[in-house]
Design an enzyme around this catalytic site. Structure first.
Site, PDB file in Angstrom:
ATOM      1  N   LYS A 145      61.983  32.977  23.739  1.00 27.26           N
ATOM      2  CA  LYS A 145      62.931  33.522  22.738  1.00 27.26           C
ATOM      3  C   LYS A 145      64.156  32.623  22.641  1.00 27.26           C
ATOM      4  O   LYS A 145      64.593  32.263  21.544  1.00 27.26           O
ATOM      5  CB  LYS A 145      63.347  34.915  23.185  1.00 27.26           C
ATOM      6  CG  LYS A 145      64.669  35.416  22.620  1.00 27.26           C
ATOM      7  CD  LYS A 145      65.021  36.801  23.068  1.00 27.26           C
ATOM      8  CE  LYS A 145      65.797  36.862  24.334  1.00 27.26           C
ATOM      9  NZ  LYS A 145      67.260  36.714  24.219  1.00 27.26           N
ATOM     10  N   ASN A 146      64.684  32.183  23.808  1.00 32.33           N
ATOM     11  CA  ASN A 146      65.947  31.437  23.799  1.00 32.33           C
ATOM     12  C   ASN A 146      65.766  29.976  23.426  1.00 32.33           C
ATOM     13  O   ASN A 146      66.741  29.236  23.357  1.00 32.33           O
ATOM     14  CB  ASN A 146      66.655  31.577  25.156  1.00 32.33           C
ATOM     15  CG  ASN A 146      67.190  32.985  25.339  1.00 32.33           C
ATOM     16  OD1 ASN A 146      67.182  33.786  24.403  1.00 32.33           O
ATOM     17  ND2 ASN A 146      67.626  33.307  26.544  1.00 32.33           N
ATOM     18  N   CYS A 169      79.542  42.629  24.538  1.00 35.02           N
ATOM     19  CA  CYS A 169      78.147  42.992  24.802  1.00 35.02           C
ATOM     20  C   CYS A 169      78.125  43.626  26.185  1.00 35.02           C
ATOM     21  O   CYS A 169      79.065  43.460  26.967  1.00 35.02           O
ATOM     22  CB  CYS A 169      77.290  41.751  24.662  1.00 35.02           C
ATOM     23  SG  CYS A 169      76.298  41.343  26.060  1.00 35.02           S
ATOM     24  N   ARG A 191      81.790  37.715  26.665  1.00 39.84           N
ATOM     25  CA  ARG A 191      81.005  36.642  26.030  1.00 39.84           C
ATOM     26  C   ARG A 191      81.697  36.071  24.789  1.00 39.84           C
ATOM     27  O   ARG A 191      81.195  36.121  23.683  1.00 39.84           O
ATOM     28  CB  ARG A 191      79.602  37.134  25.690  1.00 39.84           C
ATOM     29  CG  ARG A 191      78.860  37.577  26.932  1.00 39.84           C
ATOM     30  CD  ARG A 191      77.477  38.049  26.621  1.00 39.84           C
ATOM     31  NE  ARG A 191      76.585  36.928  26.322  1.00 39.84           N
ATOM     32  CZ  ARG A 191      75.295  37.111  25.994  1.00 39.84           C
ATOM     33  NH1 ARG A 191      74.813  38.316  25.908  1.00 39.84           N
ATOM     34  NH2 ARG A 191      74.541  36.069  25.711  1.00 39.84           N
ATOM     35  N   ASP A 214      69.596  35.173  34.262  1.00 37.50           N
ATOM     36  CA  ASP A 214      68.626  36.047  33.585  1.00 37.50           C
ATOM     37  C   ASP A 214      67.531  36.530  34.515  1.00 37.50           C
ATOM     38  O   ASP A 214      66.680  37.313  34.108  1.00 37.50           O
ATOM     39  CB  ASP A 214      67.987  35.309  32.398  1.00 37.50           C
ATOM     40  CG  ASP A 214      69.004  35.101  31.298  1.00 37.50           C
ATOM     41  OD1 ASP A 214      68.711  34.343  30.350  1.00 37.50           O
ATOM     42  OD2 ASP A 214      70.100  35.669  31.387  1.00 37.50           O
ATOM     43  N   ARG A 259      63.371  43.346  23.197  1.00 35.99           N
ATOM     44  CA  ARG A 259      64.105  42.206  22.620  1.00 35.99           C
ATOM     45  C   ARG A 259      63.646  40.891  23.241  1.00 35.99           C
ATOM     46  O   ARG A 259      63.787  39.841  22.642  1.00 35.99           O
ATOM     47  CB  ARG A 259      65.609  42.357  22.894  1.00 35.99           C
ATOM     48  CG  ARG A 259      66.237  43.524  22.225  1.00 35.99           C
ATOM     49  CD  ARG A 259      67.719  43.418  22.307  1.00 35.99           C
ATOM     50  NE  ARG A 259      68.186  42.138  21.751  1.00 35.99           N
ATOM     51  CZ  ARG A 259      69.457  41.912  21.486  1.00 35.99           C
ATOM     52  NH1 ARG A 259      70.358  42.837  21.738  1.00 35.99           N
ATOM     53  NH2 ARG A 259      69.836  40.763  20.980  1.00 35.99           N
TER      54      ARG A 259
END
Ligand code: EPZ
Length: 419
Positions: free
Chosen positions: A24-25, A118, A123, A306, A398
């Site tokens: 995804k990133n 968030c 952030r 993460d 997500r």
């Protein structure tokens, strides 16, 4: 709003094979890079995730046309007619800020909503804005929107106080069409930054040093369409290794790039997990009980933030005490209160969590709070005795493509249901 939930009955050892999806990133900045060209851009190995659809909506809002067939996305950016990333899209996905650099580079204008806070931290995007300003963009804040304008960006030297991942990606993309040379110092070194650089080079960009702390970009006048297959998701890979480990299972992971998770592999091996590499496959065997292991999150190539929540879940049943320190985000321990509901013994002192391993977790109803915290709760529930219910699993959707189907194929007893 009726939220979907997971029901998990723990205690099943994971067995079998799982195939990792695209990252995804890596996909998100690559989709934003399509703004830098006029024409058709083709991306493959794209995961079916909510954030990918949000980025498609954002690009369509700019006037692009896109199609998503299987794992392939094609994006036609021939005639973009808007330069605005609206609040209602940006607030659902912070990575929307990735359109800022490409829009200013291509059109000299951008109006992008500030992302807002968030769950895991404030952030801010001050480093993204500092970089564009140094390249000659005039930036002002108007009603919660960043308005950036520049006739043509100029190459310059930019130093990042923090090796920001999307900040590095934003400035690297902007610099590809700037006049002259841009040097980014203290750049992020993540594999997703390298994947983006490789794709930009195929588009005609002149970039050296991606993956190191100093990236040099020599501006060109135009780029041609993007053709690229996205790297596999290193965090999904590490998440499945950890899920196998906590269930003392034995699985094969296909489509992985092991060197992208060296730091995590070292720490999991320290905890007693057997991990053998065979090309782009990993053979994983979990220990009967993990050994306590200390971890400190760091920018790549250090231990990734993460994976902090998922690793903590594993340490809750270790044969001793582990210390886990989070150095990247200021509030990334929201999974702790939920893990305690499984019986985990965790105390927090500032940015350090001390996890005293216990023999068995007990199933419980818990609630997901953010993407990686929700993965941590799934991992704990897979090992907990009895039944667990995980609420608000839209967080997990997500970042993990069909996670319950992949886990079910590995023998987990997991169902998705609506209350
Ligand atoms: C990227 O976020 C990832 N997202 C995050 O993954 C990941 O957790 C993070 O990098 C760190 O590895 C994407 O790539 C889309 P940063 P990003 O800018 O770029 C501070 C997930 O789970 N900072 O590297 O937003 C910031 O507050 C997500 O998939 C500033 O102060 O992270 C943070 O403390 C979650 N000013 C630190 O730097 C800035 O201008 C690192 O942030 C930018 C960042």
């Amino acid at each position: 709003m009726k939220t979907q939930k997971f029901r998990i009955r723990g205690g099943k050892r994971l067995k079998g094979t799982v195939k990792i999806s695209g990252a995804k990133n890596a996909a998100l900045p690559l989709m934003a890079a399509s703004i830098l060209t006029e024409g058709i851009n083709n991306l493959s190995n794209i995961p079916r995730l909510k954030d990918i659809h949000t980025m498609m909506a954002l690009l369509e809002n700019l006037g692009a046309r896109s199609e998503f067939e299987g794992d392939r996305i094609s994006i036609d950016t021939t005639n973009l007619k808007s330069f605005e990333a609206p609040y209602e899209l940006v607030r659902t996905m912070r990575a929307s800020v990735l359109v800022l650099g490409p829009l200013v580079a291509r059109y000299g204008r951008a109006r992008v909503s500030l992302p807002g806070g968030c769950a895991i931290g404030a952030r801010p995007i001050n480093l993204h804005l500092m970089g564009l300003q140094k390249m000659g963009a005039r930036i002002r804040l108007e009603g919660g929107y960043i308005v950036a304008e520049a006739r043509r960006l100029k190459g310059t030297k930019i130093y990042f106080d923090i090796p920001t991942v999307t900040g590095t990606e934003n400035i690297m993309m902007a610099a590809t069409l700037a006049r002259g040379t841009t040097v980014i110092e203290n750049a992020a070194r993540e594999p997703e930054v390298v994947d983006l650089a490789e794709a930009l080079i195929k588009m005609g960009a002149r970039i050296e040093g991606a993956g190191q702390s100093i990236i040099t970009v020599h501006g060109v006048d135009e780029l041609k369409g993007l053709q690229h297959s996205v790297i596999p998701d290193r965090i999904e890979t590490a998440t499945f290794i950890t899920a196998c480990a906590i269930t003392a299972g034995e699985i094969t992971i296909e489509n992985a790039i092991p060197e992208h998770i060296d730091a995590v592999v070292v720490k999991l091996q320290e905890a007693g997990v057997r991990i053998k590499r065979q090309g782009n496959m990993l053979k994983v065997r979990g220990p009967d009980r993990p050994r306590p292991t200390n971890v400190k999150t760091m920018p790549y190539p250090g231990f990734p933030t993460d994976m902090q929540a998922q690793f903590m879940a594993l340490m809750t049943i270790a044969s001793g005490t582990s210390v886990i320190t989070e150095t990247i985000f200021e509030n990334r321990f929201m999974h702790v209160a939920e893990l305690r509901r499984f019986g985990a013994e965790i105390t927090i002192e500032g940015s350090t969590a001390t996890v005293k391993g216990i023999k068995r977790l007990k199933g419980a109803p818990v609630m997901a709070t953010d993407l990686r915290a929700s993965a941590s709760l799934v991992i704990a529930a897979l090992a907990a005795e009895g039944e667990s219910i995980i609420d608000r699993i839209y967080h997990i959707d997500r970042g993990y493509e069909s996670i319950e189907l992949k886990l079910k194929a590995l023998g987990a007893d997991i169902q998705r249901f609506k209350d």
